[in-house]
Design a protein around this motif. Sequence first.
Motif, PDB file in Angstrom:
ATOM      1  N   HIS A   1       0.813  -1.220   0.000  1.00 60.12           N
ATOM      2  CA  HIS A   1       0.000   0.000   0.000  1.00 60.12           C
ATOM      3  C   HIS A   1       0.846   1.270   0.000  1.00 60.12           C
ATOM      4  N   GLN A   2       1.934   1.300   0.762  1.00 57.33           N
ATOM      5  CA  GLN A   2       2.762   2.503   0.840  1.00 57.33           C
ATOM      6  C   GLN A   2       3.820   2.554  -0.263  1.00 57.33           C
ATOM      7  N   HIS A   3       3.969   1.477  -1.029  1.00 59.88           N
ATOM      8  CA  HIS A   3       4.923   1.421  -2.141  1.00 59.88           C
ATOM      9  C   HIS A   3       6.377   1.529  -1.667  1.00 59.88           C
ATOM     10  N   ARG A   4       6.649   1.060  -0.456  1.00 56.42           N
ATOM     11  CA  ARG A   4       7.999   1.124   0.093  1.00 56.42           C
ATOM     12  C   ARG A   4       8.778  -0.160  -0.189  1.00 56.42           C
ATOM     13  N   LEU A   5      10.095  -0.063  -0.115  1.00 50.82           N
ATOM     14  CA  LEU A   5      10.968  -1.216  -0.230  1.00 50.82           C
ATOM     15  C   LEU A   5      11.505  -1.533   1.169  1.00 50.82           C
ATOM     16  N   ILE A   6      10.971  -2.588   1.772  1.00 52.45           N
ATOM     17  CA  ILE A   6      11.345  -2.961   3.137  1.00 52.45           C
ATOM     18  C   ILE A   6      11.799  -4.409   3.150  1.00 52.45           C
ATOM     19  N   GLU A   7      12.984  -4.645   3.675  1.00 47.01           N
ATOM     20  CA  GLU A   7      13.519  -5.999   3.776  1.00 47.01           C
ATOM     21  C   GLU A   7      14.414  -6.099   5.012  1.00 47.01           C
ATOM     22  N   GLY A   8      14.601  -7.327   5.459  1.00 47.97           N
ATOM     23  CA  GLY A   8      15.533  -7.578   6.549  1.00 47.97           C
ATOM     24  C   GLY A   8      15.121  -7.030   7.899  1.00 47.97           C
ATOM     25  N   GLU A   9      13.860  -6.641   8.037  1.00 43.93           N
ATOM     26  CA  GLU A   9      13.399  -6.028   9.291  1.00 43.93           C
ATOM     27  C   GLU A   9      12.598  -7.033  10.112  1.00 43.93           C
ATOM     28  N   THR A  10      12.745  -6.919  11.429  1.00 39.62           N
ATOM     29  CA  THR A  10      11.943  -7.702  12.367  1.00 39.62           C
ATOM     30  C   THR A  10      11.404  -6.763  13.437  1.00 39.62           C
ATOM     31  N   ILE A  11      10.112  -6.838  13.694  1.00 41.54           N
ATOM     32  CA  ILE A  11       9.475  -5.999  14.708  1.00 41.54           C
ATOM     33  C   ILE A  11       8.781  -6.909  15.714  1.00 41.54           C
ATOM     34  N   ASN A  12       9.231  -6.847  16.943  1.00 42.98           N
ATOM     35  CA  ASN A  12       8.637  -7.668  18.002  1.00 42.98           C
ATOM     36  C   ASN A  12       8.634  -9.152  17.640  1.00 42.98           C
TER      37      ASN A  12
END
Length: 527
Positions: free
Chosen positions: A238-249
């Motif tokens: 939806h936000q058209h972002r490039l997100i990788e390698g992330e961990t949240i909680n």
Amino acid sequence: MKAEITLSILATSDIHGHIFPYLYGTGEYADHGLGKLAALIKKEREQSEALLLIDNGDLIQGTPLTYYYSRFLNNQKNPMIQILNMLEYDAAVIGNHEFNYGKSILARAVSESNFPWLAANILFSSTKETYYGLPYKIKTFANGLKTAVIGVTTQYIPNWEKKQHIENLAFESAVSSLKRWVPYVQEEEKPDLMIVSYHGGFERDLSTGEQTEEQTGENEAYRICTEVPGIDVLITGHQHRLIEGETINGVAVVQPGYNGRALAKVTVKFKKKHNDWLIDEKHSILISAKEISPDEEALQIADYYESKTQKWLDTVIGEIEGDMLIEDIFEARIKEHPLIEFINKVQMEAAGADISCTALFHEGAPGLSHQVTMREIVSNYIYPNSLSVLKVSGKDIKDALELSAAYFELKDDGEITVNPDFSFPKPQHYNYDMWEGIQYEIDVSRPKGERVIVLQYKGQPVMENAQYMVVMNNYRAAGGGGYTMFKDKPVVREILTDMSELLANYFLEKKIVTPSLNHNWRVVAGK
């Protein structure tokens, strides 16, 4: 039986009808499209021990090809769905733009799919049952590994979509929905892996948790990670972002951009212990579509539809005595441009209103040349918007102008520039409106909320309590883009013809159009 297994979760999102690797407006090559992703998906399938393939929404709308299909070829199979069927997708999530062409186009797409569409938080208003039936999908692999995918979408759809396209539907908070469905699926299905595919984005900074946007409920991904226990993987969009390698909680998160520029991949390694598959390791990456040759089978499926679309795009529909080309996109927003004045005048004529507002929707808008084609029309007006005439107060107009005025800010040297909030985390240049039928002046040197220093209608000050008839697109009329002052205001009339058709019909009727500028507004940086 093996004591270890590696699962590859592949996800596409926000493809927006892009199949071929070029730009429709110019024909220039572009490193995007489902054709390229199809090549990547086939390669991953060959190499993967176990694979799950998901589309995360905003698939069937967004290009001239999908528009032409929806208007002129909708008695045939949807090319986007045909390609997903060929690639053997396991599930898809309904995104907000899935509704843009109307319920019948969406229903047909769902019926043609060899996979389920998921939308746990889109409900029938009367029964509260899940729209199109499936809130989640279970896939069990030959070795007994069991995965669950729950699909949810942004709850903010009623703030954008035409009412007739979402009639009798209710949109629940994704967080609230998941707080019910995650424990239900855990109890009833007992999966080894819980995946949520969410057509929505992040409302907070991924690293610090700092709030990055107003808490409207449009994006709830951070809350999903921190408030809903039991989720292992969260696919976002939806936000058209490039997100990788992330961990949240403890939740592995990923987002693969837009228009088919990248494929999301989440790798999960399992080890068997006492007959149970336990997660040993998980991480997310993005696989770029750059320098990837498109899959010929995918292109062949869409070739017939594309050839028809290209012929339609090249049709000359009228002429301009001069041109309305855009040389500098920022200049076209800070100084009145003949293209914007033209669009507003077409809206006013079609709606019978004498005040209008519109936006320059994207950074690639080329304007209109001497010989106007359908390609130029749809390259400038990229959304299937219709028009609404609202009865609003003078205060509503003032508040809307102040919201638009927040698009600008001053550099240290006094130069006017774009407020970063309109560029990150998602470009929102379409939320800056320019008006016709009123006279106004914006002073960017003043504090936000106090920047409109001149506001007149027919030479007289706009009165706060007076009522005015204003024509705008249906997205804005529903309050989209934070323009809540327009939400639920009386609708005087609706013009349900798409704006691209209204613009085309204007040229077909007039044959020749002369550009004009009446200089009814300006943006300054102090007196």
